[in-house]
Design an enzyme around this catalytic site. Structure first.
Site, PDB file in Angstrom:
ATOM      1  N   THR B 172      30.432  35.469  23.396  1.00 53.89           N
ATOM      2  CA  THR B 172      29.211  35.078  23.101  1.00 53.89           C
ATOM      3  C   THR B 172      28.366  35.769  24.567  1.00 53.89           C
ATOM      4  O   THR B 172      28.780  35.615  25.556  1.00 53.89           O
ATOM      5  CB  THR B 172      29.487  33.036  22.921  1.00 53.89           C
ATOM      6  N   PHE B 174      25.121  34.503  26.529  1.00 53.21           N
ATOM      7  CA  PHE B 174      24.778  33.361  26.846  1.00 53.21           C
ATOM      8  C   PHE B 174      22.861  33.623  27.543  1.00 53.21           C
ATOM      9  O   PHE B 174      23.540  34.795  28.162  1.00 53.21           O
ATOM     10  CB  PHE B 174      25.419  32.222  27.798  1.00 53.21           C
TER      11      PHE B 174
END
Lengths: 282, 282
Positions: B172, B174
């Site tokens: 992911t 960020f």
């Protein structure tokens, strides 16, 4: 006709399938991949999948499956997503203590819940239609589900409040999938019957201007792009796949030449489908 | 330093915040909007939000909030998402009858569950860290949670199986958010210290080649695009917003000129941030 969709009876995908094929038999599948598989092996005639929601964005899993399975997009539909609160016959809105639904549906109806049921607990379950089925099965008139109107009918529930979603612009775009041998030759696009062509491609290498040169093949021929979606290629950091929706049919010589031109520039191209523009419903 | 993130203690966003700011105090927020709000009013110094996952795609809500709030992206991080199965001390893998987690985490670990716990029921809850907290609170040693290693430590659980996700390429991305007055002037990009510029823009009208002309302002100056994301503009069917990540800093005269050129073509532009390329962790 048999039409596969992902989810349970009463899911929004079922509503899309029934809207597109009112005479057909609908076949629920557990996963999106099961829908692709059912169409591929001929167990059903068509599959219906969600590809993009106006609020929650695109459905990446289905972009990946479109690329890896050898199916074709043959139609589309934009469906308004309307959420209803439903419970057992005899239940009242003021008597509801617990509300169950998919987390996205609970989120979409948060303003309604805060205003009308501030004391009720909201509990997430896997999907909206499953929530309706659980309410019908549990027999507890203090529990309500948030789901589609179709789910209320299917599970014999009464609608306590209709259209309780905060954002009234909540549309999902669905695609119709067929095996390649079942696809008719597309007619050239006419102004009165617009066609779309969907494709995915990857660049040879990640060099400055690669995407620009790829889009030039359409712009130089005055072809309009409806949608562009980039997806990271898993396992190749920094490499992206590009999914395009293009105004026009491959029967149009400008589209043919644009695809030949793109083939000179791209590592590979796959045409996902050529299909008539679909309606917006609801 | 105080850093806001969305979720509970033990969420992957907390892990990202702690990796980026090891000395800081982390502040959990209920929603993504609460993170933007906390940074805007100065209750915290920075916010950390997820923007894109390699498997589940981008987080549309955060794209919308980046556009509407007046904050700046000042950093980024790619974090490997590793799922662990955890339960009360003394519990054993073979004794687990029920597994709770966020639906996406349950889906990501389906192969492991089918092989090792074919009899156990999987139950969805709102988030992975909340699942760990529930296991710790309920005191039932037949229930396990799927969550981060951080969550096991936080809630005093033991890890029964580590790294149980099917796809090991689950990262992911960020972003770090700061108020505009806290942003230092960016240095020009150097090969040894690459910078990124993120922006969003809309076309004046949806004409063929509009996106092509917009991308020309970068390609004609040999500026590389990392990422392009189109989002439908809610309420305006057929109109799209385009989010770009660009190699280079606004201290580079080529980037300045490209943005001036884009300003001639676009209905509006917003630069979301100019920040050093971040690390990949885990």
């Amino acid at each position: 006709m048999h039409i596969a969709f992902q989810g349970e009876i009463g899911a929004f995908s079922e509503e899309a399938a029934r809207t597109l094929f009112p005479e057909a038999t609908v076949c629920p599948c557990a996963t999106f991949e099961d829908v692709f598989e059912a169409v591929t092996v001929g167990r059903v005639d068509r599959g219906v999948i969600p590809i993009e929601n106006a609020i929650f964005g695109s459905v990446p899993a289905n972009y990946d499956l479109l690329r890896t399975y050898d199916l074709r997009i043959v139609g589309e539909l934009r469906l308004r997503i309307r959420h209803h609160m439903m419970a057992l016959p005899g239940a009242t809105l003021s008597g509801i203590r617990r509300v169950i639904s998919h987390p996205q549906a609970l989120g979409q109806c948060q303003a309604f819940l805060r205003t009308h049921l501030p004391e009720a607990t909201a509990a997430p379950v896997y999907d909206t239609a499953g929530a309706a089925r659980m309410v019908a099965g549990e027999g507890d008139s203090e529990t309500a589900a948030i789901a589609s109107e179709r789910a209320a009918v299917e599970y014999g529930l009464v609608v306590l409040a209709a259209g309780i979603e905060t954002d009234q612009q909540n549309y999902t775009r669905f695609l119709v999938l067929a095996p390649p041998q079942a696809v008719p030759a597309p007619p050239p696009s006419l102004p009165e019957a617009p066609y779309l062509t969907s494709l995915v491609f990857a660049h040879r290498e990640n060099v400055p201007g690669a995407l620009f040169r790829s889009l030039a093949v359409f712009a130089l021929r005055d072809l309009n792009l409806r949608k562009i979606e980039s997806r990271p290629l898993v396992g190749s950091p920094g490499q992206y796949l590009f999914y395009l929706d293009l105004d026009g049919s491959t029967a149009d010589v400008r589209v043919q030449r644009a695809l030949q031109h793109l083939d000179e520039l791209a590592a590979w191209i796959k045409v996902l489908g050529v299909y008539p523009e679909g309606p917006t419903v609801g």
